[in-house]
Design a protein around this motif. Structure first.
Motif, mmCIF file in Angstrom:
data_model
loop_
_atom_site.group_PDB
_atom_site.id
_atom_site.type_symbol
_atom_site.label_atom_id
_atom_site.label_comp_id
_atom_site.label_asym_id
_atom_site.label_seq_id
_atom_site.Cartn_x
_atom_site.Cartn_y
_atom_site.Cartn_z
ATOM 1 N N SER A 8 35.871 58.731 -36.266
ATOM 2 C CA SER A 8 36.117 58.144 -34.939
ATOM 3 C C SER A 8 37.541 57.626 -34.815
ATOM 4 O O SER A 8 38.173 57.783 -33.769
ATOM 5 C CB SER A 8 35.136 56.998 -34.658
ATOM 6 O OG SER A 8 33.836 57.495 -34.496
ATOM 7 N N ALA A 9 38.047 57.005 -35.878
ATOM 8 C CA ALA A 9 39.422 56.495 -35.849
ATOM 9 C C ALA A 9 40.414 57.645 -35.745
ATOM 10 O O ALA A 9 41.396 57.564 -34.995
ATOM 11 C CB ALA A 9 39.703 55.631 -37.073
ATOM 12 N N MET A 10 40.165 58.718 -36.482
ATOM 13 C CA MET A 10 41.050 59.887 -36.385
ATOM 14 C C MET A 10 41.013 60.476 -34.975
ATOM 15 O O MET A 10 42.051 60.854 -34.428
ATOM 16 C CB MET A 10 40.645 60.962 -37.411
ATOM 17 C CG MET A 10 41.072 60.636 -38.831
ATOM 18 S SD MET A 10 42.863 60.384 -39.015
ATOM 19 C CE MET A 10 43.521 61.928 -38.478
ATOM 20 N N MET A 11 39.816 60.525 -34.387
ATOM 21 C CA MET A 11 39.690 61.034 -33.021
ATOM 22 C C MET A 11 40.469 60.132 -32.066
ATOM 23 O O MET A 11 41.180 60.623 -31.188
ATOM 24 C CB MET A 11 38.224 61.110 -32.595
ATOM 25 C CG MET A 11 38.037 61.691 -31.201
ATOM 26 S SD MET A 11 36.315 61.768 -30.686
ATOM 27 C CE MET A 11 35.678 62.926 -31.865
ATOM 28 N N ALA A 12 40.349 58.810 -32.238
ATOM 29 C CA ALA A 12 41.071 57.862 -31.381
ATOM 30 C C ALA A 12 42.579 58.074 -31.483
ATOM 31 O O ALA A 12 43.292 58.053 -30.470
ATOM 32 C CB ALA A 12 40.711 56.426 -31.755
ATOM 33 N N LEU A 13 43.080 58.291 -32.695
ATOM 34 C CA LEU A 13 44.520 58.491 -32.884
ATOM 35 C C LEU A 13 44.976 59.822 -32.295
ATOM 36 O O LEU A 13 46.091 59.923 -31.758
ATOM 37 C CB LEU A 13 44.885 58.367 -34.360
ATOM 38 C CG LEU A 13 44.633 56.977 -34.959
ATOM 39 C CD1 LEU A 13 44.952 56.963 -36.451
ATOM 40 C CD2 LEU A 13 45.407 55.902 -34.221
ATOM 41 N N ASN A 14 44.120 60.837 -32.363
ATOM 42 C CA ASN A 14 44.451 62.122 -31.726
ATOM 43 C C ASN A 14 44.473 61.990 -30.205
ATOM 44 O O ASN A 14 45.328 62.563 -29.537
ATOM 45 C CB ASN A 14 43.473 63.209 -32.170
ATOM 46 C CG ASN A 14 43.736 63.667 -33.590
ATOM 47 O OD1 ASN A 14 44.866 63.635 -34.071
ATOM 48 N ND2 ASN A 14 42.687 64.068 -34.277
ATOM 49 N N ILE A 15 43.524 61.223 -29.660
ATOM 50 C CA ILE A 15 43.515 60.976 -28.218
ATOM 51 C C ILE A 15 44.767 60.200 -27.822
ATOM 52 O O ILE A 15 45.382 60.475 -26.791
ATOM 53 C CB ILE A 15 42.234 60.223 -27.798
ATOM 54 C CG1 ILE A 15 41.014 61.146 -27.966
ATOM 55 C CG2 ILE A 15 42.344 59.723 -26.355
ATOM 56 C CD1 ILE A 15 39.675 60.430 -27.839
ATOM 57 N N ALA A 16 45.165 59.236 -28.663
ATOM 58 C CA ALA A 16 46.386 58.458 -28.404
ATOM 59 C C ALA A 16 47.595 59.384 -28.330
ATOM 60 O O ALA A 16 48.435 59.266 -27.422
ATOM 61 C CB ALA A 16 46.586 57.403 -29.487
ATOM 62 N N LYS A 17 47.673 60.303 -29.250
ATOM 63 C CA LYS A 17 48.789 61.262 -29.276
ATOM 64 C C LYS A 17 48.785 62.130 -28.018
ATOM 65 O O LYS A 17 49.828 62.324 -27.384
ATOM 66 C CB LYS A 17 48.682 62.134 -30.528
ATOM 67 C CG LYS A 17 49.820 63.089 -30.729
ATOM 68 C CD LYS A 17 49.634 63.855 -32.035
ATOM 69 C CE LYS A 17 50.785 64.780 -32.282
ATOM 70 N NZ LYS A 17 50.642 65.493 -33.567
#
Length: 146
Positions: A8-17
């Protein structure tokens, strides 16, 4: 040893990017990370939903705050403040005895940084920083201590 990010954290950071790209920013700031935390479907998403967050309002404010008062970084790099938030999230996970850095660790650090753009957005929409913090700590199964 630095813990790894949860899915989930990786997904959040990808969405941030992706959000930063959409706003034509030359950096990924805490405001973009906030969008990722809200949109990723993880623990922080549930916390925001339970606190009545209007995603459209967050999106609008993120777009408004983006690219203001930032030291220029190389394209698609984290701003100095966002990098500090992610580093502190790793420390927070270790401090709480967690094996991975989750969205809730990132949110805890954002909530402690009153000067971050993400925290300013949260305050701007009228959410209680303290309530979000307590909800976040509870999601980790810990006692809340601000």
């Amino acid at each position: 040893m630095i813990p790894e990010y949860t899915d989930s954290a990786m997904m959040a950071l990808n969405i941030a990017k992706d959000t930063a790209k959409r706003f034509n920013g030359g950096y990924i700031g805490t405001e973009h990370v906030l969008m990722g935390l809200i949109m990723c479907g993880g623990t922080t998403h549930e916390i925001f939903v339970n606190n009545g967050v209007d995603k459209e309002k967050i999106y609008e404010l993120t777009q408004m705050f983006a690219n203001t008062g930032i030291t220029q970084t190389k394209k698609e790099e984290y701003s100095p403040r966002a990098k500090a938030v992610l580093d502190a999230a790793a420390s927070e996970a270790v401090r709480l005895g967690q094996k991975q850095i989750g969205t809730e660790h990132i949110l805890l650090v954002i909530l402690k940084d009153a000067d971050s753009t993400a925290c300013k957005i949260i305050k701007n929409i009228g959410l209680s920083i303290q309530k979000l913090y307590v909800d976040c700590i509870k999601s980790l199964g810990k006692d809340a201590a601000f």
